[in-house]
Scaffold this motif. Structure first.
Motif, short mmCIF file in Angstrom:
data_model
loop_
_atom_site.label_atom_id
_atom_site.label_comp_id
_atom_site.label_asym_id
_atom_site.label_seq_id
_atom_site.Cartn_x
_atom_site.Cartn_y
_atom_site.Cartn_z
N GLY A 1 -17.74 23.77 3.93
CA GLY A 1 -18.25 23.63 2.58
C GLY A 1 -17.16 23.49 1.53
O GLY A 1 -17.44 23.18 0.38
N GLY A 2 -15.92 23.72 1.95
CA GLY A 2 -14.79 23.56 1.04
C GLY A 2 -14.36 22.11 0.95
O GLY A 2 -14.93 21.23 1.61
N VAL A 3 -13.36 21.83 0.12
CA VAL A 3 -12.96 20.45 -0.14
C VAL A 3 -11.45 20.25 -0.10
O VAL A 3 -10.68 21.15 -0.43
N LEU A 4 -11.11 19.02 0.28
CA LEU A 4 -9.76 18.50 0.12
C LEU A 4 -9.85 17.50 -1.02
O LEU A 4 -10.65 16.56 -0.96
N VAL A 5 -9.06 17.70 -2.08
CA VAL A 5 -9.05 16.80 -3.23
C VAL A 5 -7.66 16.17 -3.29
O VAL A 5 -6.66 16.87 -3.48
N VAL A 6 -7.62 14.84 -3.11
CA VAL A 6 -6.35 14.12 -3.16
C VAL A 6 -6.35 13.21 -4.39
O VAL A 6 -7.23 12.36 -4.54
N ARG A 7 -5.39 13.44 -5.24
CA ARG A 7 -5.20 12.61 -6.44
C ARG A 7 -3.95 11.78 -6.17
O ARG A 7 -2.87 12.32 -5.94
N GLU A 8 -4.09 10.46 -6.15
CA GLU A 8 -3.01 9.59 -5.71
C GLU A 8 -2.92 8.35 -6.58
O GLU A 8 -3.72 8.16 -7.49
N PHE A 9 -1.95 7.49 -6.28
CA PHE A 9 -1.74 6.24 -6.99
C PHE A 9 -2.12 5.08 -6.08
O PHE A 9 -1.73 5.05 -4.92
N ASP A 10 -2.86 4.13 -6.63
CA ASP A 10 -3.34 2.99 -5.85
C ASP A 10 -2.29 1.88 -5.82
O ASP A 10 -1.97 1.30 -6.87
N PRO A 11 -1.75 1.57 -4.62
CA PRO A 11 -0.72 0.53 -4.54
C PRO A 11 -1.26 -0.88 -4.80
O PRO A 11 -0.48 -1.81 -4.98
N ALA A 12 -2.59 -1.06 -4.84
CA ALA A 12 -3.18 -2.36 -5.14
C ALA A 12 -3.31 -2.59 -6.65
O ALA A 12 -3.51 -3.72 -7.08
N HIS A 13 -3.21 -1.53 -7.44
CA HIS A 13 -3.29 -1.63 -8.89
C HIS A 13 -1.93 -2.18 -9.40
O HIS A 13 -0.89 -1.85 -8.83
N PRO A 14 -1.91 -2.97 -10.47
CA PRO A 14 -0.63 -3.50 -10.98
C PRO A 14 0.41 -2.41 -11.25
O PRO A 14 1.58 -2.56 -10.88
N LEU A 15 0.01 -1.31 -11.87
CA LEU A 15 0.97 -0.21 -12.11
C LEU A 15 1.37 0.45 -10.79
O LEU A 15 2.50 0.91 -10.64
N GLY A 16 0.45 0.49 -9.84
CA GLY A 16 0.75 1.04 -8.53
C GLY A 16 1.79 0.22 -7.80
O GLY A 16 2.70 0.77 -7.16
N ARG A 17 1.66 -1.11 -7.89
CA ARG A 17 2.66 -1.98 -7.26
C ARG A 17 4.04 -1.72 -7.86
O ARG A 17 5.05 -1.65 -7.14
N ALA A 18 4.11 -1.53 -9.16
CA ALA A 18 5.38 -1.24 -9.83
C ALA A 18 5.94 0.12 -9.37
O ALA A 18 7.15 0.26 -9.16
N LEU A 19 5.06 1.10 -9.22
CA LEU A 19 5.50 2.42 -8.77
C LEU A 19 6.06 2.36 -7.35
O LEU A 19 7.09 2.99 -7.05
N VAL A 20 5.41 1.61 -6.47
CA VAL A 20 5.91 1.45 -5.10
C VAL A 20 7.33 0.89 -5.12
O VAL A 20 8.23 1.43 -4.47
N VAL A 21 7.54 -0.16 -5.89
CA VAL A 21 8.86 -0.78 -5.99
C VAL A 21 9.88 0.22 -6.54
O VAL A 21 10.99 0.36 -6.02
N ALA A 22 9.51 0.93 -7.60
CA ALA A 22 10.43 1.88 -8.24
C ALA A 22 10.82 3.01 -7.29
O ALA A 22 12.00 3.35 -7.17
N GLU A 23 9.84 3.59 -6.59
CA GLU A 23 10.16 4.71 -5.69
C GLU A 23 11.03 4.24 -4.52
O GLU A 23 11.94 4.94 -4.12
N HIS A 24 10.74 3.08 -4.00
CA HIS A 24 11.57 2.56 -2.90
C HIS A 24 12.98 2.23 -3.40
O HIS A 24 13.95 2.44 -2.68
#
Length: 191
Positions: free
Chosen positions: A127-150
């Motif tokens: 009955g409990g939950v796992l809540v994951v808040r993440e960044f979408d790599p398909a979103h334009p800002l997400g694509r930029a974040l992927v590049v920046a972190e790498h």
């Protein structure tokens, strides 16, 4: 929880982390926690670093879990939160001992993402939950974040919401995509 290189980076940036990062989205986290079918009294903030996400929540007893000792020191000293050194793929907690696990802006740093999901399933009571808040790599800002972190040497592995939901389903959770965008929330309810 983070690849070894990422841990060293987080240890080095711990003193400045909270100055550079915006506050966690408490409303999105609360909306995710609302999917639980049991009261949320004990919560683990896995990959919780300095306690930034834990600070956005009220109500349950929250323990921050991270492998970065520098970040955990911030959670303890600055925010006064209980903090435990631990790997998301081998959580130092008993089976079914918590009501919820949150992972906020950190899942992409976990080298063993499937192991982390299985461990969350193990420690969360029915009955409990796992809540994951993440960044979408398909979103334009997400694509930029992927590049920046790498570019700065992080071993980040981002997942789209539907892919993460499928991984939660494979681990026995009832998955739900709660919201979408650059930042998204996927919830898994423990059967």
């Amino acid at each position: 929880m983070h690849g070894l290189g990422d841990v060293r980076l987080f240890d080095r940036m711990a003193p400045l982390y909270d100055l550079a990062m915006p506050a966690a989205n408490g409303e999105a986290l609360a909306a995710g926690l609302d999917h639980a079918t049991r009261p949320i009294e004990r919560l683990l903030d896995v990959g919780g670093g300095s306690g930034r996400a834990a600070a956005a929540l009220t109500g349950p007893e929250i323990t921050v879990v991270d492998v970065s000792l520098g970040m955990l020191a911030r959670a303890r000293e600055v925010r006064g939160l209980p903090a435990v050194a631990g790997d998301a793929g081998r959580l130092p907690f008993r089976d079914a001992s918590v009501d919820a696990v949150t992972v906020v802006d950190a899942f992409h740093h976990f080298p063993g993402q499937e192991a982390a999901i299985r461990e969350a399933a193990r420690v969360i009571a029915p009955g409990g939950v796992l809540v994951v808040r993440e960044f979408d790599p398909a979103h334009p800002l997400g694509r930029a974040l992927v590049v920046a972190e790498h570019a700065i040497g992080m071993a980040s592995r981002f997942r789209e919401p539907r892919d993460l939901a499928a991984a939660l389903d494979d681990a026995g959770f009832d998955p739900r995509i709660v919201d979408r965008g650059f930042g998204y929330t996927v919830v898994g309810v423990r059967a």
